[in-house]
Design an enzyme around this catalytic site. Structure first.
Site, PDB file in Angstrom:
ATOM      1  N   GLY A  92       6.734  -1.178  -4.812  1.00 56.51           N
ATOM      2  CA  GLY A  92       7.493  -2.426  -5.680  1.00 56.51           C
ATOM      3  C   GLY A  92       6.867  -2.242  -6.981  1.00 56.51           C
ATOM      4  O   GLY A  92       6.321  -1.402  -7.531  1.00 56.51           O
ATOM      5  N   PHE A  94       4.648  -4.004  -8.391  1.00 56.99           N
ATOM      6  CA  PHE A  94       3.116  -3.976  -8.683  1.00 56.99           C
ATOM      7  C   PHE A  94       2.470  -2.785  -8.521  1.00 56.99           C
ATOM      8  O   PHE A  94       1.794  -2.299  -9.285  1.00 56.99           O
ATOM      9  CB  PHE A  94       2.671  -5.198  -7.729  1.00 56.99           C
ATOM     10  CG  PHE A  94       1.108  -5.145  -7.884  1.00 56.99           C
ATOM     11  CD1 PHE A  94       0.727  -6.121  -8.727  1.00 56.99           C
ATOM     12  CD2 PHE A  94       0.128  -4.632  -7.149  1.00 56.99           C
ATOM     13  CE1 PHE A  94      -0.646  -6.556  -8.963  1.00 56.99           C
ATOM     14  CE2 PHE A  94      -1.155  -5.117  -7.230  1.00 56.99           C
ATOM     15  CZ  PHE A  94      -1.551  -5.894  -8.217  1.00 56.99           C
ATOM     16  N   ASP A 213      10.540 -15.795  -5.968  1.00 55.60           N
ATOM     17  CA  ASP A 213      10.965 -14.438  -6.011  1.00 55.60           C
ATOM     18  C   ASP A 213      11.435 -14.156  -4.269  1.00 55.60           C
ATOM     19  O   ASP A 213      11.147 -13.236  -3.693  1.00 55.60           O
ATOM     20  CB  ASP A 213       9.871 -13.418  -6.295  1.00 55.60           C
ATOM     21  CG  ASP A 213      10.400 -12.259  -6.548  1.00 55.60           C
ATOM     22  OD1 ASP A 213      11.611 -11.943  -6.930  1.00 55.60           O
ATOM     23  OD2 ASP A 213       9.447 -11.194  -6.459  1.00 55.60           O
TER      24      ASP A 213
HETATM   25  N1  LIG Z   1       1.652  -6.190   4.525  1.00 54.26           N
HETATM   26  C1  LIG Z   1       2.600  -5.215   4.858  1.00 54.26           C
HETATM   27  N2  LIG Z   1       2.721  -4.637   5.954  1.00 54.26           N
HETATM   28  C2  LIG Z   1       3.701  -3.624   6.149  1.00 54.26           C
HETATM   29  N3  LIG Z   1       4.207  -3.304   5.172  1.00 54.26           N
HETATM   30  C3  LIG Z   1       4.242  -3.745   3.978  1.00 54.26           C
HETATM   31  C4  LIG Z   1       3.532  -4.791   3.704  1.00 54.26           C
HETATM   32  N4  LIG Z   1       3.256  -5.190   2.362  1.00 54.26           N
HETATM   33  C5  LIG Z   1       4.426  -4.350   2.121  1.00 54.26           C
HETATM   34  N5  LIG Z   1       4.827  -3.603   2.745  1.00 54.26           N
HETATM   35  C6  LIG Z   1       5.980  -2.434   2.399  1.00 54.26           C
HETATM   36  O1  LIG Z   1       5.787  -1.950   0.965  1.00 54.26           O
HETATM   37  C7  LIG Z   1       7.271  -2.053   0.811  1.00 54.26           C
HETATM   38  C8  LIG Z   1       6.791  -2.534  -1.040  1.00 54.26           C
HETATM   39  O2  LIG Z   1       6.441  -3.964  -0.979  1.00 54.26           O
HETATM   40  P1  LIG Z   1       6.240  -4.623  -2.536  1.00 54.26           P
HETATM   41  O3  LIG Z   1       6.115  -5.968  -2.023  1.00 54.26           O
HETATM   42  O4  LIG Z   1       5.242  -3.897  -3.148  1.00 54.26           O
HETATM   43  O5  LIG Z   1       7.717  -4.140  -3.290  1.00 54.26           O
HETATM   44  P2  LIG Z   1       9.146  -4.973  -3.016  1.00 54.26           P
HETATM   45  O6  LIG Z   1       9.027  -6.217  -2.479  1.00 54.26           O
HETATM   46  O7  LIG Z   1      10.059  -3.952  -2.660  1.00 54.26           O
HETATM   47  O8  LIG Z   1       9.346  -5.259  -4.374  1.00 54.26           O
HETATM   48  P3  LIG Z   1       8.866  -6.375  -5.642  1.00 54.26           P
HETATM   49  O9  LIG Z   1       7.774  -5.521  -6.337  1.00 54.26           O
HETATM   50  O10 LIG Z   1       9.978  -6.702  -6.383  1.00 54.26           O
HETATM   51  O11 LIG Z   1       8.322  -7.312  -4.706  1.00 54.26           O
HETATM   52  C9  LIG Z   1       7.845  -3.332   1.387  1.00 54.26           C
HETATM   53  O12 LIG Z   1       9.122  -2.982   1.399  1.00 54.26           O
HETATM   54  C10 LIG Z   1       7.237  -2.835   2.703  1.00 54.26           C
HETATM   55  O13 LIG Z   1       8.012  -2.052   3.449  1.00 54.26           O
END
Ligand SMILES: Nc1ncnc2c1ncn2[C@@H]1O[C@H](COP(=O)(O)OP(=O)(O)OP(=O)(O)O)[C@@H](O)[C@H]1O
Ligand SMILES: [Mg+2]
Length: 440
Positions: A92, A94, A213
């Site tokens: 994502g 971050f 968010d």
């Molecule tokens: N605790 C977790 N356990 C399993 N998978 C996870 C976990 N946290 C994140 N992920 C996976 O990593 C992906 C990316 O998460 P992240 O929160 O970094 O990005 P995002 O939600 O797609 O975008 P944003 O940066 O806008 O929040 C998620 O869609 C999920 O599939």
């Protein structure tokens, strides 16, 4: 209750010292360090408290987090087998996220378990502030519908976050990428209820938190498909005292942010309620909040779907065809009405999240009208067409104005493009987080 103690700060001070540029970062020598919940004050440390305190190094471990483990980079490298691509879970704003496993004895008091490790990408859209917000908020908040932050790493320029591993990934993946299979109706409703409870907990806390968010990718699903909110990087402390809102630069994700927040920068818990309404629509329809691949009039989900929510027949036409009609038409209609009110253009007409929980939870029991076997493309035959009592807002929308002029349409328009808004004074602060698929 806030209290400040200056004699008990080593873990937190070194975290902030290192991480806010004051030197003394948490290094490999701090392996068994753990930030524990405080014995004293009892109140949550707000982000503002922290920023102020960090400036003059006056922070207390007793105000911070609960049972956060401080990891070193080598520990997390070992846990993820060197961040091997086979452990990559997603990415994502971050940075990338990897699956890992902490073995017995790596951290005192931490049982062996699967983890998800999020790395900061210095080239990404987010940075240290979001990392810190995550540690501050999620480190202190505990609820069955919030993902658990196991710990963090702050070494030199490295910023990592360590979460409990959520076996079924994000709601976004399930709804729109249909991995591994279509989510059945009861699971969708359960997820909506769980996510609503997570938001209600934040809003009703002694020190309320505005999540800011709320979107399908930030709702993670555990092994039982229980919904947990993740990503507190944009979270804000709610208004204090007589303040009705928090004024902030406009940040969030295109398609989910409340229209009045986009226009004014005034943030309230009702902004989260609007975003919840958008996600509820996504759950019901299986459509993304913004989908540029659809015909023009269908690209913005709220504009397209909100007018259909009150009429069961129109609703049946927009419900996710992947459900193949396997849902309770009564429950779907009631859930759609909840979405309708959450998406009101007027924040005061949106329900509180606790009212949303109260409205959605009983729907889990409505199963007697779920058809047996697949039905036609527009869903099951709707036998029950309850004419709902018009709620206050609807009455207002229908009633002619006293001055005889026509009412403006009430449906919210989130149509301001970032480019157009770039000319407005607030624009320099507007940050769009494009949905994952459009990032490339
Ligand atoms: N605790 C977790 N356990 C399993 N998978 C996870 C976990 N946290 C994140 N992920 C996976 O990593 C992906 C990316 O998460 P992240 O929160 O970094 O990005 P995002 O939600 O797609 O975008 P944003 O940066 O806008 O929040 C998620 O869609 C999920 O599939
Ligand atoms: Mg996320």
């Amino acid at each position: 209750m806030r209290s400040r103690k200056t004699n008990k700060t080593p873990a937190w001070r070194s975290l902030l010292g290192g991480c806010l540029g004051g030197g003394g970062g948490v290094g490999a020598g701090d392996k068994q360090r753990k930030v524990r919940p405080g014995g004293g004050g009892g109140g949550r440390l707000s982000f503002t408290d922290l920023s102020g305190a960090a400036d003059h190094h006056d922070l207390s471990v007793s105000l911070v987090g609960s049972n956060l483990h401080v990891f070193s980079v080598p520990e997390l490298r070992a846990a993820t087998r060197g961040f091997v691509s086979g452990n990559f879970l997603g990415e994502g704003g971050f940075g990338p996220v990897y699956k890992g496993f902490v073995d017995e004895g790596v951290k005192k008091g931490l049982k062996p378990q699967a983890i998800a490790v999020k790395l900061w990408d210095p080239e990404g859209a987010q940075g240290h502030k979001e990392w810190l917000a995550e540690v501050i908020f999620l480190g202190q908040l505990r609820h069955p519908n919030l993902v658990k932050l196991v710990g963090y790493c702050c070494e030199d320029e490295h910023r990592l976050l360590v979460y409990e591993y959520m076996e079924h990934g994000s709601l976004e993946n399930h709804l729109f990428k249909q991995i591994p299979a279509v989510l059945p109706w009861s699971t969708r409703l359960n997820i909506a209820v769980g996510a609503a409870k997570g938001l209600a907990f934040l809003h009703d806390a002694e020190k309320p938190v505005i999540y800011r968010d709320f979107k399908a990718s930030n709702i993670l699903l555990d092994s039982n498909y229980k919904a947990k909110l993740s990503d507190f990087g944009l979270a804000k402390d709610g208004p204090e005292g007589d303040d009705t809102h928090v004024s902030t630069r406009v940040m969030g994700t295109h398609g989910y942010a409340a229209p009045e927040y986009i226009m004014t920068g005034h943030l309230t818990a009702k902004s989260d309620v609007y975003s919840f309404g958008v996600v509820l629509l996504e759950i019901l329809t299986g459509r993304r909040s913004v989908d540029k691949t659809r015909p023009n009039r269908e690209q913005n989900l709220v504009e397209f779907a909100r007018p259909c929510l009150k009429d069961p027949l129109r609703l049946a036409r927009i419900l996710d065809p992947a459900l193949e009609g396997q849902y309770s038409a009564r429950a779907a209609h009631k859930a759609a009405l909840v979405a309708y009110h959450c998406l009101s253009s007027s924040p005061k007409n949106r329900p509180d999240m606790s009212a949303v929980v109260e409205a959605l939870e009983p729907l889990l029991k409505l199963t007697d009208d779920v058809p047996v076997g697949p039905v036609g493309p527009v869903g099951p035959v709707v036998l029950f067409v309850a004419a709902p009592e018009p709620v206050e807002e609807e009455k207002k929308e229908r009633a002619p104005r006293k001055d005889g002029r026509r009412r403006r349409p009430m449906s919210p328009k989130v149509t301001v493009s970032p480019r157009k808004r770039a000319a407005a004074p607030k624009e320099e602060f507007w940050v769009w987080h494009l949905p994952a698929e459009q990032k490339a």
